[in-house]
Design a protein around this motif. Structure first.
Motif, PDB file in Angstrom:
ATOM      1  N   ARG A 124      39.299  24.959  52.646  1.00 27.49           N
ATOM      2  CA  ARG A 124      38.640  24.975  51.325  1.00 27.49           C
ATOM      3  C   ARG A 124      37.147  24.647  51.449  1.00 27.49           C
ATOM      4  N   ARG A 156      40.285  41.101  50.504  1.00 21.35           N
ATOM      5  CA  ARG A 156      41.495  40.393  50.068  1.00 21.35           C
ATOM      6  C   ARG A 156      41.275  38.890  50.170  1.00 21.35           C
ATOM      7  N   ASN A 158      38.393  37.337  50.061  1.00 21.63           N
ATOM      8  CA  ASN A 158      37.464  36.939  49.001  1.00 21.63           C
ATOM      9  C   ASN A 158      38.224  36.577  47.734  1.00 21.63           C
ATOM     10  N   ALA A 159      39.158  37.443  47.345  1.00 20.31           N
ATOM     11  CA  ALA A 159      39.900  37.224  46.106  1.00 20.31           C
ATOM     12  C   ALA A 159      40.796  35.992  46.200  1.00 20.31           C
ATOM     13  N   VAL A 160      41.486  35.827  47.332  1.00 21.84           N
ATOM     14  CA  VAL A 160      42.379  34.680  47.502  1.00 21.84           C
ATOM     15  C   VAL A 160      41.586  33.378  47.517  1.00 21.84           C
ATOM     16  N   SER A 162      38.751  32.785  46.077  1.00 20.21           N
ATOM     17  CA  SER A 162      38.302  32.520  44.719  1.00 20.21           C
ATOM     18  C   SER A 162      39.444  31.963  43.871  1.00 20.21           C
ATOM     19  N   SER A 163      40.646  32.529  44.046  1.00 19.46           N
ATOM     20  CA  SER A 163      41.795  32.069  43.257  1.00 19.46           C
ATOM     21  C   SER A 163      42.162  30.630  43.574  1.00 19.46           C
ATOM     22  N   LEU A 164      41.825  30.182  44.792  1.00 20.43           N
ATOM     23  CA  LEU A 164      42.127  28.816  45.203  1.00 20.43           C
ATOM     24  C   LEU A 164      40.964  27.863  44.932  1.00 20.43           C
ATOM     25  N   GLY A 165      39.912  28.367  44.311  1.00 22.00           N
ATOM     26  CA  GLY A 165      38.794  27.507  43.938  1.00 22.00           C
ATOM     27  C   GLY A 165      37.810  27.234  45.054  1.00 22.00           C
ATOM     28  N   THR A 187      32.675  37.944  45.423  1.00 21.43           N
ATOM     29  CA  THR A 187      32.394  36.515  45.475  1.00 21.43           C
ATOM     30  C   THR A 187      31.949  36.011  44.104  1.00 21.43           C
ATOM     31  N   ASP A 188      31.738  34.695  43.997  1.00 19.14           N
ATOM     32  CA  ASP A 188      31.484  34.075  42.693  1.00 19.14           C
ATOM     33  C   ASP A 188      30.074  34.341  42.172  1.00 19.14           C
TER      34      ASP A 188
END
Length: 553
Positions: A124, A156, A158-160, A162-165, A187-188
């Protein structure tokens, strides 16, 4: 309670001096190679980058990172010795590593690389992408395009993430074309410098595909994406101001939840090891032929990497070819599992020689050693203590006595404990890492958060000499069955050829080129590297429930 480690290392011994001199020569050669790799495409390519008004990636890093802070580079040796037919690919065209930005430990990726994302995801770690890429290398598209570990996995991830913060910020500082154009938008936050380009297809391909004529700026320049498409969050005039903005944004990222691992206040002077890290240079003979036969006390290594050289050794009198125990590194609690390279005396528990004393060879995992290590690993998971594995392992013991003692059952228990472990695991290959011993000591396939290697590491199914003896004998018999009888000179030439090839593949540079190893580290820097890795691991506060499953008993 006595937990302070002593040292019996004779720094004036002839063997120590010879080892130190040999390793210093090896380290000097590695540093020369690393400097060459860091040049990337060379002076001409760097000058071409500056002619465009852009900085080189390492100049960008110097501005991005906190002044005076260390950058733990990962993957520097990626693609080493590979793709010679295409002119080579220094560091696989990528710079990645852990660095401090506005006080925050961040993963820095310039350009995309899956291993860096995996590390950032597992730990993280806020991730910063410095993008300047023309996309996939077309001549090798089949190797980088279709599979689960290929280019598309980047997006993929990138999305995961982001989903995990996991915070992700991209700075587009050059061309960002084709599939690579998805990365920043996944990305954010997106920054982009003037003169850069972001488009799925460049002007030439657009004209070829649909007959439309347009220039790069109109098609996908910073002004267009800031004013018309709205894709870019911050438009910056140049690299310098873009990196300043990036630092500012990182400084405003909130603090993550606290990880459940024990950490105490740490004083860099008071809590330093009692013995000099430089002594580690004299411990191991770096000659590849000695990888399986070096004899030294692994406690000497532990004494030079743990706080105050204090080590609470677990079951110290049992299973002595594997050392287990608790310590702190930089104030952070760790459990250490390490191969002991000194030959040990042990009472036989079961089998034909039960009750008798035997000598156990250093670097070999015996039944009792595996049982102890498995139990210790489970205890660390129960107590939420991160694990450090220090490798110098020849493998598991073989033979009738070992089989009678249940070596397969004990080895399976240790492998199961490593496999189901949920606390962070960090691996350092100090010397040999051979065969199933590599697996049991948390090798690459067992998901260590980081895997580091000393230059003295050897990483293979077995040592070069053992493999060459076996394969040369097999090859000779095959040739004899075909009617050709080899002379002694021909047999030796065959042995030398196989050994040379095997030694090259066991070299840590070979593994690092293929990203089996995250970084080849200077032994003297082991403690500092582990401190950074443990800090990174502590950013992930989510520890799953430990469920070891069915164990052989």
């Amino acid at each position: 309670m006595e937990s302070a480690l002593g040292s019996k290392l004779d720094v004036k011994a002839v063997r120590f001096g010879a080892n130190r001199a040999a390793l210093q020569v090896l380290m000097a050669a590695l540093r020369v190679s690393e400097d060459e790799i860091r040049l990337g495409g060379g002076a001409k390519a760097a000058e071409a980058q500056r002619d465009k008004g852009r900085l080189t990636v390492r100049e960008r890093l110097a501005l991005l990172l906190d002044e005076g802070s260390e950058f733990l580079e990962l993957g520097l040796w990626a693609a080493y010795g590979m793709y010679g037919e295409y002119g080579g690919a220094p560091a696989a065209g990528v710079v990645t590593g852990l660095g401090r930005v506005s006080g925050r430990l961040c993963m820095i990726v310039a350009n995309e690389v899956l291993r860096a994302q995996t590390i950032a995801l597992e730990n993280r770690i806020p991730t910063l992408y410095l993008v300047d890429s023309a996309g996939v290398f077309l001549p090798l598209q089949e190797d980088v395009f279709p599979d689960t570990d290929d280019f598309g996995r980047v997006f993929r991830n990138n999305a995961v993430m982001s989903s995990l913060g996991v915070p992700q910020i991209t700075a587009i500082m050059g061309m960002c074309v084709a599939g690579g154009a998805y990365l920043p938008v996944m990305t954010d936050t997106v920054l982009m410098t003037e003169g850069s380009g972001l488009f799925l297809a460049g002007p030439s391909l657009v004209q070829a595909a649909i007959g439309q004529k347009t220039d790069a700026e109109e098609l996908g320049g910073a002004a267009m994406h800031a004013e018309i498409s709205g894709t870019v969050d911050f438009k910056e005039p140049n690299d310098h101001l873009c990196l300043a903005r990036l630092r500012s944004l990182v400084g405003k990222i909130g603090s993550p939840a606290k990880a459940p691992f024990s950490v105490v206040a740490y004083d860099g002077v008071k809590d330093a090891p009692k013995f000099a890290a430089e002594d580690l240079y004299g411990l191991i003979d770096p000659d590849p032929a000695k990888a399986a036969s070096n004899v030294y006390d692994m406690r000497e290594v532990i004494a030079r990497i743990v706080d105050r050289s204090e080590f609470d050794e677990y079951k110290a009198e049992f299973g002595r070819t594997v050392l287990c125990g608790y310590a702190r590194i930089g104030g952070r609690a760790v459990g250490i599992v390490a191969n002991q390279k000194v030959h040990q005396s042990q009472t036989v528990a079961v089998g034909p020689q039960a009750g008798e004393k035997r000598t156990e060879f250093g670097g070999v995992i015996y039944t009792e050693s595996a049982q102890k290590a498995a139990r210790f690993i489970m205890d660390c998971n129960q107590s939420l203590v991160p694990l450090i594995f220090l490798h110098d392992v020849n493998g598991f013991m073989v033979g009738k006595d070992a089989e009678w003692s249940g070596i397969i059952r004990a080895g399976a228990k240790m492998v199961s404990a490593v496999s189901t472990s949920v606390v962070p695991k960090i691996t350092v290959i100090v010397g040999g890492s051979f065969g199933a011993g590599h697996y049991a000591m948390c090798g690459k396939a067992y998901d260590p958060r980081f895997l580091f290697a000393w230059p003295t590491a050897r990483y293979a199914v077995m040592s070069g000499a053992s493999a060459a003896n076996t394969l040369a004998e097999v090859r000779a018999k095959q040739m004899e069955r075909g009617g050709k009888v080899l002379s002694d000179a021909e047999k030796k030439a065959l042995y030398d050829e196989i050994k040379s090839s095997y030694d090259a593949q066991a070299d840590p540079r070979y593994g690092a080129a293929r990203l089996w190893i995250d970084a080849i580290i200077d032994p003297v820097k082991t403690r500092e590297v582990l401190m950074t890795a443990l800090e990174a691991a502590s950013l992930n506060a989510d520890v799953p429930k430990f469920n070891p499953g069915v164990l052989q008993t």
